[in-house]
Design an enzyme around this catalytic site. Structure first.
Site, PDB file in Angstrom:
ATOM      1  N   ASP A  39       0.810  -1.228   0.000  1.00 54.07           N
ATOM      2  CA  ASP A  39       0.000   0.000   0.000  1.00 54.07           C
ATOM      3  C   ASP A  39       0.841   1.276   0.000  1.00 54.07           C
ATOM      4  OD1 ASP A  39      -2.355  -1.323  -0.127  1.00 54.07           O
ATOM      5  OD2 ASP A  39      -2.844  -1.147   2.014  1.00 54.07           O
ATOM      6  N   TYR A 148      -6.178  17.727  15.073  1.00 49.74           N
ATOM      7  CA  TYR A 148      -4.946  17.654  14.268  1.00 49.74           C
ATOM      8  C   TYR A 148      -3.967  18.801  14.574  1.00 49.74           C
ATOM      9  CZ  TYR A 148      -2.132  17.621   9.925  1.00 49.74           C
ATOM     10  OH  TYR A 148      -1.109  17.609   9.003  1.00 49.74           O
ATOM     11  N   LYS A 152      -0.112  18.858  16.390  1.00 47.82           N
ATOM     12  CA  LYS A 152       1.079  19.402  15.730  1.00 47.82           C
ATOM     13  C   LYS A 152       1.756  20.452  16.624  1.00 47.82           C
ATOM     14  CE  LYS A 152       1.112  17.224  11.718  1.00 47.82           C
ATOM     15  NZ  LYS A 152       2.122  16.194  11.458  1.00 47.82           N
ATOM     16  N   GLU A 190      -8.020  12.523   0.681  1.00 42.73           N
ATOM     17  CA  GLU A 190      -7.377  13.406  -0.290  1.00 42.73           C
ATOM     18  C   GLU A 190      -7.612  14.866   0.078  1.00 42.73           C
ATOM     19  OE1 GLU A 190      -9.956  11.557  -0.647  1.00 42.73           O
ATOM     20  OE2 GLU A 190     -11.489  12.430  -1.930  1.00 42.73           O
ATOM     21  N   LYS A 199     -12.433  15.438  -9.581  1.00 43.28           N
ATOM     22  CA  LYS A 199     -13.828  15.786  -9.932  1.00 43.28           C
ATOM     23  C   LYS A 199     -13.920  16.338 -11.351  1.00 43.28           C
ATOM     24  CE  LYS A 199     -15.275  16.739  -5.154  1.00 43.28           C
ATOM     25  NZ  LYS A 199     -15.795  17.761  -4.225  1.00 43.28           N
TER      26      LYS A 199
HETATM   27  P1  NAD Z   1       0.244  10.645   4.116  1.00 46.02           P
HETATM   28  O1  NAD Z   1      -0.998  10.251   4.839  1.00 46.02           O
HETATM   29  O2  NAD Z   1       0.313  10.365   2.664  1.00 46.02           O
HETATM   30  O3  NAD Z   1       1.522  10.016   4.824  1.00 46.02           O
HETATM   31  C1  NAD Z   1       1.617   9.798   6.207  1.00 46.02           C
HETATM   32  C2  NAD Z   1       2.073   8.364   6.388  1.00 46.02           C
HETATM   33  O4  NAD Z   1       2.248   8.127   7.802  1.00 46.02           O
HETATM   34  C3  NAD Z   1       1.045   7.334   5.893  1.00 46.02           C
HETATM   35  O5  NAD Z   1       1.606   6.524   4.885  1.00 46.02           O
HETATM   36  C4  NAD Z   1       0.690   6.546   7.133  1.00 46.02           C
HETATM   37  O6  NAD Z   1       0.487   5.171   6.889  1.00 46.02           O
HETATM   38  C5  NAD Z   1       1.917   6.774   8.005  1.00 46.02           C
HETATM   39  N1  NAD Z   1       1.616   6.526   9.411  1.00 46.02           N
HETATM   40  C6  NAD Z   1       0.524   6.926  10.110  1.00 46.02           C
HETATM   41  N2  NAD Z   1       0.562   6.431  11.350  1.00 46.02           N
HETATM   42  C7  NAD Z   1       1.707   5.706  11.443  1.00 46.02           C
HETATM   43  C8  NAD Z   1       2.279   4.941  12.467  1.00 46.02           C
HETATM   44  N3  NAD Z   1       1.671   4.789  13.656  1.00 46.02           N
HETATM   45  N4  NAD Z   1       3.449   4.307  12.218  1.00 46.02           N
HETATM   46  C9  NAD Z   1       4.060   4.424  11.003  1.00 46.02           C
HETATM   47  N5  NAD Z   1       3.548   5.124   9.996  1.00 46.02           N
HETATM   48  C10 NAD Z   1       2.384   5.758  10.199  1.00 46.02           C
HETATM   49  O7  NAD Z   1       0.439  12.213   4.400  1.00 46.02           O
HETATM   50  P2  NAD Z   1       1.477  13.241   3.768  1.00 46.02           P
HETATM   51  O8  NAD Z   1       0.685  14.210   2.991  1.00 46.02           O
HETATM   52  O9  NAD Z   1       2.589  12.527   3.125  1.00 46.02           O
HETATM   53  O10 NAD Z   1       1.990  13.987   5.078  1.00 46.02           O
HETATM   54  C11 NAD Z   1       3.242  13.729   5.672  1.00 46.02           C
HETATM   55  C12 NAD Z   1       3.401  14.602   6.903  1.00 46.02           C
HETATM   56  O11 NAD Z   1       3.277  15.981   6.550  1.00 46.02           O
HETATM   57  C13 NAD Z   1       2.364  14.357   8.000  1.00 46.02           C
HETATM   58  O12 NAD Z   1       2.961  14.478   9.256  1.00 46.02           O
HETATM   59  C14 NAD Z   1       1.382  15.483   7.803  1.00 46.02           C
HETATM   60  O13 NAD Z   1       0.682  15.791   8.996  1.00 46.02           O
HETATM   61  C15 NAD Z   1       2.303  16.599   7.366  1.00 46.02           C
HETATM   62  N6  NAD Z   1       1.601  17.628   6.588  1.00 46.02           N
HETATM   63  C16 NAD Z   1       1.145  17.348   5.344  1.00 46.02           C
HETATM   64  C17 NAD Z   1       0.477  18.315   4.628  1.00 46.02           C
HETATM   65  C18 NAD Z   1      -0.044  18.040   3.246  1.00 46.02           C
HETATM   66  O14 NAD Z   1      -0.629  18.958   2.639  1.00 46.02           O
HETATM   67  N7  NAD Z   1       0.118  16.870   2.672  1.00 46.02           N
HETATM   68  C19 NAD Z   1       0.269  19.583   5.180  1.00 46.02           C
HETATM   69  C20 NAD Z   1       0.733  19.831   6.457  1.00 46.02           C
HETATM   70  C21 NAD Z   1       1.424  18.846   7.144  1.00 46.02           C
END
Ligand code: NAD
Length: 328
Positions: A39, A148, A152, A190, A199
């Site tokens: 995955d 959330y 953070k 998403e 969409k």
């Molecule tokens: P994502 O959901 O694609 O990736 C996060 C990954 O963390 C997932 O693959 C999930 O399986 C893994 N995960 C969750 N719990 C876990 C655990 N207990 N042990 C191991 N792995 C675990 O999200 P992303 O968009 O790649 O975001 C990455 C980071 O950036 C996150 O911390 C998110 O909060 C932060 N962030 C992202 C955005 C954004 O716009 N994408 C914005 C602000 C902050």
């Protein structure tokens, strides 16, 4: 040769970061995520890829062994719909950062990077669509996004105190909406750029030329393309900046303007239906990049139109080939 650990490497940003770190010489990479490898968005050759739950202390202790740098991107997260309805799950990510920080301290890890979020910013600073960009100081007095955002903000404080009290070199970036290919584009987790692209493509493919938009479409955001995110994260990790830093685009658009761009890419015009009961988040949010420019002489600069074209093309391929999108 030093070993770099990427936590959350099966996710969107983690997968891209590993790809970038692989370009460095003299490094080994250990990639960890709780999802099964099947995955993960990207599984790279020449990388030690491990499926483990990092909320557990023993898992953290095991994966930090021999590591000199940690990028912590692991968190339970998603778009507005997910974080508004799963506050407890989002807050439980605190266990990941707590256990990783403790394990980093035990193992004498040299540097630690924490992926924070623009969701730490105080609600009162984001009440209007035409707000000025958020300054790093706008996180206090604290009133972040419920669930959330509190997690953070708390985890940022923990990084800070591990630095002050235990000498761990901890760096923090507040990501503002990151988008790009090879990330979640359906299923409920998403974020807006992927959802809007999907969409628009669905409307084109089905011939039903209408689109459902969450909120009135006037809410504003900025969106950072993934390449700027991975570059900025590495720069912040290797910098001497001890305070959390905005890492985001300052090209502010309304959701209606985001739809305009996606329609232009798709070569289609859709009838817009506004769902005023759907979660829409704050009314206005943008990144103020004064500090990052001052500290790093750099800031994200990839134009939304350019990044969205690449994202749209990738989602289009996923949809016409019926590729799976992990739903977890
Ligand atoms: P994502 O959901 O694609 O990736 C996060 C990954 O963390 C997932 O693959 C999930 O399986 C893994 N995960 C969750 N719990 C876990 C655990 N207990 N042990 C191991 N792995 C675990 O999200 P992303 O968009 O790649 O975001 C990455 C980071 O950036 C996150 O911390 C998110 O909060 C932060 N962030 C992202 C955005 C954004 O716009 N994408 C914005 C602000 C902050």
């Amino acid at each position: 040769m030093k070993t770099i650990l990427v936590a959350g490497a099966g996710g969107f940003i983690g997968g891209h970061l590993v790809a970038e770190l692989l370009k460095l010489s003299e490094v080994r990479i250990r990639a960890v995520d709780k999802k099964p490898l099947s995955d993960w968005w990207q599984v790279h050759p020449r990388v030690e890829s491990i499926s483990l739950d990092l909320q557990k202390w023993e898992s953290c202790l095991e994966v930090v062994n021999g590591v000199s740098q940690i990028y912590n991107l692991a968190a339970d997260m998603g778009g507005m719909g997910f974080i508004e309805h799963n506050k407890a799950l989002c807050m439980l990510s605190v266990l990941i950062n707590t256990h990783l920080l403790l394990a980093a301290k035990e193992s004498k890890v040299e540097r630690f990077f924490f992926a924070s979020s623009a969701c730490v910013y105080a609600a009162g600073k984001q009440t209007r669509p035409d707000i000025p960009g958020l300054l790093e100081s706008d996180a206090y007095p604290a009133m972040p996004e419920d669930g959330y955002g509190w997690e953070k903000l708390f985890s940022e404080r923990m990084c800070r105190h591990f630095r002050e009290d235990f000498g761990l070199i901890a760096r923090m970036a507040r990501f503002h909406n990151v988008y790009g290919p090879k990330g979640t584009w359906k299923g409920g987790r998403e974020k807006a750029p992927a959802a809007i692209c999907r969409k628009v493509i669905e409307a084109k493919l089905s011939g039903n030329h209408s689109i459902d938009i969450w909120g009135d479409g006037n809410q504003t955001r900025s969106f950072m393309f993934i390449d700027d995110c991975t570059k900025g994260s590495q720069m912040i990790m290797n910098s001497e900046i001890i305070e959390p830093l905005n890492l985001g685009s300052d090209e502010m658009v309304s959701i209606n303007q985001l739809v305009d761009i996606a329609e232009e890419i798709g070569g289609v015009k859709l009838k817009r239906h506004y769902n005023l009961n759907a979660p829409k988040g704050v009314n206005g949010r943008n990144s103020d990049n004064t500090l990052i420019k001052e500290k790093l002489c750099w800031a994200p600069s990839i134009r939304l139109k350019d990044g969205l074209e690449r994202t749209y093309a990738w989602i289009h391929d996923q949809m016409i080939t019926n590729a799976p999108c992990p739903v977890y």
